[in-house]
Design a protein around this motif. Structure first.
Motif, PDB file in Angstrom:
ATOM      1  N   ASN A 130       1.652   0.992  12.186  1.00  0.00           N
ATOM      2  CA  ASN A 130       2.436   2.229  11.610  1.00  0.00           C
ATOM      3  C   ASN A 130       2.085   2.807  10.192  1.00  0.00           C
ATOM      4  O   ASN A 130       2.410   3.997   9.733  1.00  0.00           O
ATOM      5  CB  ASN A 130       3.856   1.627  11.062  1.00  0.00           C
ATOM      6  N   SER A 131       1.058   2.081   9.620  1.00  0.00           N
ATOM      7  CA  SER A 131       0.431   2.386   8.361  1.00  0.00           C
ATOM      8  C   SER A 131      -1.079   2.138   8.397  1.00  0.00           C
ATOM      9  O   SER A 131      -1.723   1.317   9.034  1.00  0.00           O
ATOM     10  CB  SER A 131       1.101   1.733   7.265  1.00  0.00           C
ATOM     11  N   ASP A 214       1.265   6.210   8.475  1.00  0.00           N
ATOM     12  CA  ASP A 214       1.812   6.396   7.036  1.00  0.00           C
ATOM     13  C   ASP A 214       0.486   6.386   6.169  1.00  0.00           C
ATOM     14  O   ASP A 214      -0.578   5.394   6.425  1.00  0.00           O
ATOM     15  CB  ASP A 214       2.599   5.372   6.832  1.00  0.00           C
ATOM     16  N   ASP A 215       0.425   6.972   5.066  1.00  0.00           N
ATOM     17  CA  ASP A 215      -0.933   7.108   4.105  1.00  0.00           C
ATOM     18  C   ASP A 215      -0.465   6.872   2.719  1.00  0.00           C
ATOM     19  O   ASP A 215      -0.213   7.982   1.879  1.00  0.00           O
ATOM     20  CB  ASP A 215      -1.514   8.422   4.344  1.00  0.00           C
ATOM     21  N   PRO A 216       0.112   5.724   2.344  1.00  0.00           N
ATOM     22  CA  PRO A 216       0.643   5.436   1.099  1.00  0.00           C
ATOM     23  C   PRO A 216      -0.351   5.940  -0.038  1.00  0.00           C
ATOM     24  O   PRO A 216       0.173   6.316  -1.000  1.00  0.00           O
ATOM     25  CB  PRO A 216       1.231   3.986   0.915  1.00  0.00           C
ATOM     26  N   ASN A 218      -2.365   8.288   0.087  1.00  0.00           N
ATOM     27  CA  ASN A 218      -2.583   9.833   0.165  1.00  0.00           C
ATOM     28  C   ASN A 218      -4.230  10.089   0.292  1.00  0.00           C
ATOM     29  O   ASN A 218      -4.657  11.255  -0.043  1.00  0.00           O
ATOM     30  CB  ASN A 218      -1.947  10.673  -1.071  1.00  0.00           C
TER      31      ASN A 218
END
Length: 292
Positions: A130-131, A214-216, A218
């Motif tokens: 998911n990430s 997800d790309d925490p 960025n």
């Protein structure tokens, strides 16, 4: 006033009128069709928009359009030196920003043609991943590979940065957009895990259930807009065509159906022409009044 002078004035007036008519219909004063050169990269949305622009300019405005396929760096170089007139697939503010800075003053922005585009790493919806920060846990399942596209694409630069940002023990595989979707299809058919460099708009999101990781950190930035860029001076040389490009805007449903049409049919130009017939009012709204 002498008869000869009257005849001379009439001749000049007629010639001037013919020149104006020729220019407004995509023809030079000699009656030959004016040529527009559009560059494109083999990305689904760009192929679709470029083919649509071609058939609209030819069928509705009387121009001759020549298409040039290449990787992003080549297209921007050709745009900056005047060998290509326009490019409809510039992603901003992040993906192609390096090219915009490099060729500042040699290329011009005619505005966006699609809003809220996105790039990132994409996996099938059934995946447990998911990430991006979780990818190292699934390295064996993915053979330590992220399936990429053209080496010069902005998304490849962002993917390289994401490998550094997240400390991923992965290799980014260069290829092409079509090769990436082929490998994605093969993995989905076998319900295997795969991670690819993905972007939206793209027909693959309509065909398969997919998700962005997800790309925490960025690494891939926020959503972007797709812009039409031209060579410097194009707006002055061909104001009518520049106005068409400025009016040329598609929303998510419109571009999605256009890409779907091209994916269904072998001939991209004929697919775009068929889509144009089904969306006549929209396409006509892009045509400058003097061309109608």
């Amino acid at each position: 006033m002498s008869f000869k002078k009257i005849i001379s004035i009439l001749c000049i007036t007629v010639l001037a009128t013919l020149a104006l008519v020729g220019c407004s219909s995509g023809k030079s004063p000699t009656g030959e069709k004016e040529k527009i050169k559009i560059g494109y990269v083999n990305w689904a949305e760009g192929v679709a928009m470029t083919n649509l622009a071609k058939v609209a300019l030819e069928d509705k405005m009387g121009y001759e359009v020549e298409l040039t396929l290449g990787e992003p760096g080549m297209i921007f170089t050709s745009l900056s030196d005047g060998n290509v007139d326009a490019f409809l697939d510039t992603w901003l503010p992040l993906t192609h920003d390096d090219y915009i800075k490099k060729y500042e003053g040699k290329i011009e922005d005619l505005g966006y043609n699609y809003e809220n585009a996105r790039i990132g790493l994409v996996v099938p919806e059934y995946s447990d991943i998911n990430s991006i920060e979780d990818l190292n846990e699934f390295k064996d399942d993915l053979d330590g590979k992220i399936i990429g596209i053209d080496a010069g694409a902005g998304i490849m630069h962002a993917a390289t940065e994401s490998i550094k940002d997240y400390g991923l023990d992965y290799k980014l595989i260069e290829g092409s957009g079509p090769a990436m979707t082929t490998m994605l299809k093969e993995a989905i058919d076998k319900e295997k895990d795969i991670v690819v460099t993905g972007w939206k708009p793209h027909w693959k999101f309509a065909r398969w259930d997919l998700k962005f990781l997800d790309d925490p950190k960025n690494s891939f930035g926020e959503s972007e807009n797709i812009h039409t860029f031209t060579r410097a001076g194009f707006k002055e040389d061909m104001p009518e065509v520049a106005e068409f490009f400025e009016n040329f805007i598609l929303d998510d449903d419109q571009l999605g159906s256009l890409m779907g049409k091209l994916e269904e049919m072998e001939d991209g130009e004929e697919a775009a022409r068929e889509w144009m017939k089904e969306n006549e009012d929209l396409v006509n709204s892009w045509i400058p009044k003097e061309s109608k």
